[in-house]
Design a protein around this motif. Structure first.
Motif, PDB file in Angstrom:
ATOM      1  N   ARG A 171      49.322  -8.599  43.025  1.00  0.00           N
ATOM      2  CA  ARG A 171      48.801  -7.325  42.490  1.00  0.00           C
ATOM      3  C   ARG A 171      47.678  -7.581  41.488  1.00  0.00           C
ATOM      4  NH1 ARG A 171      52.661  -4.496  39.516  1.00  0.00           N
ATOM      5  NH2 ARG A 171      54.311  -6.047  39.751  1.00  0.00           N
ATOM      6  N   ALA A 172      47.859  -8.598  40.646  1.00  0.00           N
ATOM      7  CA  ALA A 172      46.830  -8.910  39.649  1.00  0.00           C
ATOM      8  C   ALA A 172      45.558  -9.415  40.319  1.00  0.00           C
ATOM      9  CB  ALA A 172      47.366  -9.945  38.668  1.00  0.00           C
ATOM     10  N   LEU A 173      45.689 -10.257  41.341  1.00  0.00           N
ATOM     11  CA  LEU A 173      44.510 -10.750  42.058  1.00  0.00           C
ATOM     12  C   LEU A 173      43.789  -9.618  42.778  1.00  0.00           C
ATOM     13  CD1 LEU A 173      45.965 -14.070  43.461  1.00  0.00           C
ATOM     14  CD2 LEU A 173      44.025 -13.878  41.903  1.00  0.00           C
ATOM     15  N   ALA A 174      44.544  -8.668  43.320  1.00  0.00           N
ATOM     16  CA  ALA A 174      43.917  -7.511  43.972  1.00  0.00           C
ATOM     17  C   ALA A 174      43.130  -6.684  42.959  1.00  0.00           C
ATOM     18  CB  ALA A 174      44.976  -6.657  44.665  1.00  0.00           C
ATOM     19  N   GLN A 175      43.661  -6.556  41.758  1.00  0.00           N
ATOM     20  CA  GLN A 175      42.966  -5.783  40.725  1.00  0.00           C
ATOM     21  C   GLN A 175      41.623  -6.404  40.385  1.00  0.00           C
ATOM     22  OE1 GLN A 175      45.538  -5.366  37.317  1.00  0.00           O
ATOM     23  NE2 GLN A 175      46.891  -3.871  38.302  1.00  0.00           N
ATOM     24  N   VAL A 176      41.596  -7.705  40.110  1.00  0.00           N
ATOM     25  CA  VAL A 176      40.328  -8.327  39.717  1.00  0.00           C
ATOM     26  C   VAL A 176      39.354  -8.377  40.886  1.00  0.00           C
ATOM     27  CG1 VAL A 176      41.365  -9.693  37.874  1.00  0.00           C
ATOM     28  CG2 VAL A 176      41.140 -10.689  40.173  1.00  0.00           C
ATOM     29  N   ALA A 177      39.882  -8.330  42.110  1.00  0.00           N
ATOM     30  CA  ALA A 177      39.013  -8.328  43.285  1.00  0.00           C
ATOM     31  C   ALA A 177      38.561  -6.924  43.663  1.00  0.00           C
ATOM     32  CB  ALA A 177      39.738  -8.970  44.469  1.00  0.00           C
ATOM     33  N   GLY A 178      39.081  -5.911  42.976  1.00  0.00           N
ATOM     34  CA  GLY A 178      38.703  -4.535  43.277  1.00  0.00           C
ATOM     35  C   GLY A 178      39.241  -4.050  44.612  1.00  0.00           C
ATOM     36  N   ARG A 179      40.402  -4.541  45.024  1.00  0.00           N
ATOM     37  CA  ARG A 179      41.001  -4.159  46.304  1.00  0.00           C
ATOM     38  C   ARG A 179      42.197  -3.251  46.062  1.00  0.00           C
ATOM     39  NH1 ARG A 179      37.729  -6.749  50.393  1.00  0.00           N
ATOM     40  NH2 ARG A 179      36.308  -7.958  49.088  1.00  0.00           N
ATOM     41  N   ASN A 180      42.317  -2.238  46.888  1.00  0.00           N
ATOM     42  CA  ASN A 180      43.384  -1.246  46.768  1.00  0.00           C
ATOM     43  C   ASN A 180      44.566  -1.680  47.627  1.00  0.00           C
ATOM     44  OD1 ASN A 180      45.014   1.004  46.602  1.00  0.00           O
ATOM     45  ND2 ASN A 180      43.655   2.333  47.791  1.00  0.00           N
ATOM     46  N   LEU A 181      45.645  -2.131  46.988  1.00  0.00           N
ATOM     47  CA  LEU A 181      46.785  -2.635  47.750  1.00  0.00           C
ATOM     48  C   LEU A 181      47.480  -1.560  48.568  1.00  0.00           C
ATOM     49  CD1 LEU A 181      48.686  -5.290  45.586  1.00  0.00           C
ATOM     50  CD2 LEU A 181      47.270  -5.638  47.600  1.00  0.00           C
ATOM     51  N   SER A 182      47.353  -0.311  48.187  1.00  0.00           N
ATOM     52  CA  SER A 182      48.013   0.751  48.956  1.00  0.00           C
ATOM     53  C   SER A 182      47.388   0.926  50.335  1.00  0.00           C
ATOM     54  CB  SER A 182      47.959   2.074  48.190  1.00  0.00           C
ATOM     55  OG  SER A 182      46.621   2.534  48.060  1.00  0.00           O
ATOM     56  N   ALA A 183      46.186   0.385  50.525  1.00  0.00           N
ATOM     57  CA  ALA A 183      45.527   0.441  51.833  1.00  0.00           C
ATOM     58  C   ALA A 183      44.989  -0.931  52.220  1.00  0.00           C
ATOM     59  CB  ALA A 183      44.400   1.474  51.809  1.00  0.00           C
ATOM     60  N   VAL A 184      45.659  -1.995  51.771  1.00  0.00           N
ATOM     61  CA  VAL A 184      45.140  -3.340  51.936  1.00  0.00           C
ATOM     62  C   VAL A 184      45.102  -3.744  53.411  1.00  0.00           C
ATOM     63  CG1 VAL A 184      47.404  -4.485  51.693  1.00  0.00           C
ATOM     64  CG2 VAL A 184      45.308  -5.685  51.007  1.00  0.00           C
ATOM     65  N   THR A 185      44.081  -4.529  53.761  1.00  0.00           N
ATOM     66  CA  THR A 185      43.933  -5.050  55.111  1.00  0.00           C
ATOM     67  C   THR A 185      43.885  -6.579  55.063  1.00  0.00           C
ATOM     68  OG1 THR A 185      41.505  -5.084  55.054  1.00  0.00           O
ATOM     69  CG2 THR A 185      42.574  -3.022  55.763  1.00  0.00           C
ATOM     70  N   ALA A 186      43.951  -7.186  56.240  1.00  0.00           N
ATOM     71  CA  ALA A 186      43.816  -8.642  56.297  1.00  0.00           C
ATOM     72  C   ALA A 186      42.459  -9.077  55.756  1.00  0.00           C
ATOM     73  CB  ALA A 186      43.995  -9.123  57.740  1.00  0.00           C
ATOM     74  N   GLN A 187      41.426  -8.273  55.970  1.00  0.00           N
ATOM     75  CA  GLN A 187      40.093  -8.599  55.458  1.00  0.00           C
ATOM     76  C   GLN A 187      40.076  -8.616  53.928  1.00  0.00           C
ATOM     77  OE1 GLN A 187      40.681  -6.572  58.077  1.00  0.00           O
ATOM     78  NE2 GLN A 187      39.882  -8.048  59.571  1.00  0.00           N
ATOM     79  N   ASP A 188      40.851  -7.731  53.306  1.00  0.00           N
ATOM     80  CA  ASP A 188      40.941  -7.736  51.839  1.00  0.00           C
ATOM     81  C   ASP A 188      41.566  -9.035  51.337  1.00  0.00           C
ATOM     82  OD1 ASP A 188      39.857  -5.153  51.414  1.00  0.00           O
ATOM     83  OD2 ASP A 188      41.776  -4.245  51.944  1.00  0.00           O
ATOM     84  N   LEU A 189      42.563  -9.521  52.063  1.00  0.00           N
ATOM     85  CA  LEU A 189      43.177 -10.797  51.688  1.00  0.00           C
ATOM     86  C   LEU A 189      42.183 -11.936  51.862  1.00  0.00           C
ATOM     87  CD1 LEU A 189      46.749 -10.598  53.302  1.00  0.00           C
ATOM     88  CD2 LEU A 189      46.017  -9.826  51.049  1.00  0.00           C
ATOM     89  N   GLY A 190      41.501 -11.947  53.010  1.00  0.00           N
ATOM     90  CA  GLY A 190      40.630 -13.065  53.335  1.00  0.00           C
ATOM     91  C   GLY A 190      39.364 -13.131  52.521  1.00  0.00           C
TER      92      GLY A 190
END
Length: 543
Positions: free
Chosen positions: A237-256
């Motif tokens: 969750r913390a890494l998603a925040q600093v990356a500006g990614r919304n985990l509620s709609a996260v995709t494989a591309q957001d991870l990669g």
């Protein structure tokens, strides 16, 4: 589009956990699980030896946290610093490990090439269980168990598991053995639900660009579902925040492209221990602090990468014509942790197999460490194997996969290696392989450029290596263009009577008024409003 990706029936779209392949065919699985279960029951000291990339970090965090949830009382982890020790369970890192007095070492995402290190550990009375997915060499390490879908004779049908997937399967069997032995009941421990660790499996699988066969698609899909449902661990969750990614709609591309690069930055520039600490942190404020450190390292990594890629481009432009089938690039100033990214960038630009080298430094004076990236149609580890067979000793060591590999050579042998590698590649590829042909799913009519189709494509993911996200091509008139975020090109494109938004990352403004573009459909969520956006993969003037 789905049929073109091997989807033959509606059953192939079922990504429920019931479709997960049973672990029974994995080589040495029962031996490995029994040894780990014995260590847990006997309160033995277990040391997890991970790798310094995002797959290794995810797998290490999974192994440590899951073993602790089993009731293991003495669990520690160690990840070699790539600059001091290099890759895997080397004799040098075994020396460090022995100071922690483990009775069992479990490798994660490494070990298949660690013959000397495993031998030393076993001679010192420390058992080693290898969990890995890399292709084996001619000699296997003398571990008490080797669990690897790519091990000789392994009957597990999916060879595409990432390192984190392998250790997930192993510990799944450990859980079964502990439950059957009544261990959880005796200790008063609730048997852990392994689905709670699928966020780590999804992250490591995507980060390692593992082929998304059905089994990996199930693992990634289920991990993404947990993230979207608010069940991701604090570090993700913390890494998603600093990356500006919304985990509620996260995709494989957001991870990669968002989370994994920040995790990888620790192993590339510093020490992957920082990334593992972030993934293991149960405390959100601490996870956020660690994630910010990783984000700062990633910014530094981007700056170094930009300069190195410019250097590499100049080296390519200066290379002679007889080196144009491959590029083996080296500069004394290059950073060892970044050469893999640079190799990938040059591969994308010139559609050639690329190996980028950097000095090994104090760990191995006089040696170069290279990172190889391949093109479709060339199994790059097999090409390196050809070199090893024709010129024994030319490479100090090597290993990897079809599309990526790592190797070490002596600096004095660079020219000789370049010639040998070029010959090996030319014997395996055709002119068509080197032509850089891009395949698409065809052209879309103006009426098909609607947000509903972008949502439809997104709903049939996860997309990734081996299950590529649909791409389309077409001709467009440029209505408007501007640079955003300093280096990205925002466009308004007309196709027939329809005008759509588009973005081309890392692209300068283009001159022609009409272009031919290769693109993906995406949903752009800006200020709470969703609109269709084309993500431009490539473009050229329309003829």
């Amino acid at each position: 589009m789905l049929a073109g990706r091997g989807i033959e029936s509606i059953d192939n779209l079922d990504l429920s956990l019931s479709r997960l392949m049973p672990p029974d065919g994995l080589s040495d699985l029962d031996v490995a699980a029994a040894r780990i279960a014995r260590a847990v029951r006997g309160d033995e000291a277990i040391l997890v030896l991970g790798d310094f990339d995002a797959d290794g970090a995810s797998g290490t965090a999974l192994a440590v946290s899951l073993l602790e949830s089993f009731g293991a009382t003495h669990v520690d982890y160690l990840v070699p610093n790539r600059f001091a020790f290099g890759y895997g369970l080397t004799p040098e890192i075994v020396g460090v490990a022995l100071k922690r007095e483990p009775s069992l070492i479990v490798t994660v995402d490494n070990g298949m090439s660690s013959v000397a290190g495993v031998t030393l550990a076993q001679e010192c009375g420390v058992d080693v269980v290898v969990t890995d997915h890399h292709l084996p060499g001619d000699e296997l390490p003398p571990a008490c168990a080797i669990v690897n879908p790519n091990a000789p004779g392994c009957a597990f049908a999916s060879k595409a598991l990432a390192g984190v997937g392998v250790v997930y399967y192993v510990l799944s069997r450990v859980r079964v053995l502990l439950a059957e032995a009544g261990f959880f009941r005796e200790r008063g421990i609730a048997p852990p639900n392994l689905a709670n660790w699928l966020d780590l499996v999804a992250l490591g699988t995507v980060a390692d660009v593992a082929p998304l066969d059905l089994n990996n698609r199930v693992l990634v899909h289920q991990g993404l579902r947990r993230m979207r449902g608010g069940l991701a661990r604090s570090g993700i969750r913390a890494l998603a925040q600093v990356a500006g990614r919304n985990l509620s709609a996260v995709t494989a591309q957001d991870l990669g492209f968002g989370i994994a690069p920040r995790l990888n930055a620790a192993g590339r520039l510093k020490d992957m221990t920082l990334g593992i600490r972030c993934l293991l942190s149960p405390d959100m404020p601490e996870a956020q602090r660690l994630a910010r450190e990783l984000d700062e390292l990633n910014t530094e990594r981007r700056d170094i990468e930009r300069d190195m890629t410019l250097d590499a481009t100049l080296l390519v432009d200066e290379s002679s014509e007889d080196q144009r089938s491959v590029f083996c690039l080296y500069d004394a100033s290059w950073h060892q942790g970044i050469v893999g990214i640079v190799a990938g960038r040059i591969r994308e630009r010139y559609h050639r197999p690329v190996i980028a080298f950097a000095d090994a430094g104090g760990a191995a004076p006089g040696e170069l460490r290279g990172s190889a990236r391949s093109i479709p149609g060339l199994h790059i580890r097999d090409a390196l194997d050809d070199v090893a067979a024709r010129f024994p000793g030319l490479m100090v060591k090597f290993g990897g996969h079809a599309m990526a590999a790592g190797l070490s050579i002596r600096r004095s042998q660079l020219d000789r290696f370049t010639k040998a590698f070029s010959d090996a590649v030319e014997a395996r590829v055709s002119e068509r392989d080197l032509a850089g042909i891009r395949l698409t799913d065809g052209e879309l009519e103006p009426a098909e450029l609607i947000i509903e189709n972008a949502r439809l494509v997104a709903s049939h993911g996860p997309w990734g290596q081996g299950f590529e996200e649909p791409t389309f091509h077409g001709e467009f008139d440029i209505v408007a263009q501007r640079v955003v975020g300093q280096r990205h090109l925002k466009l308004a494109l007309r196709h027939g009577a329809r005008v759509v938004d588009a973005i081309a990352f890392n692209r300068e403004p283009v001159g022609p008024e009409r272009i031919r573009a290769l693109y993906r459909l995406s949903v752009n969520d800006y200020s709470g409003m969703e609109t269709l956006q084309l993500v431009i993969q490539d473009l050229e003037p329309a003829v």
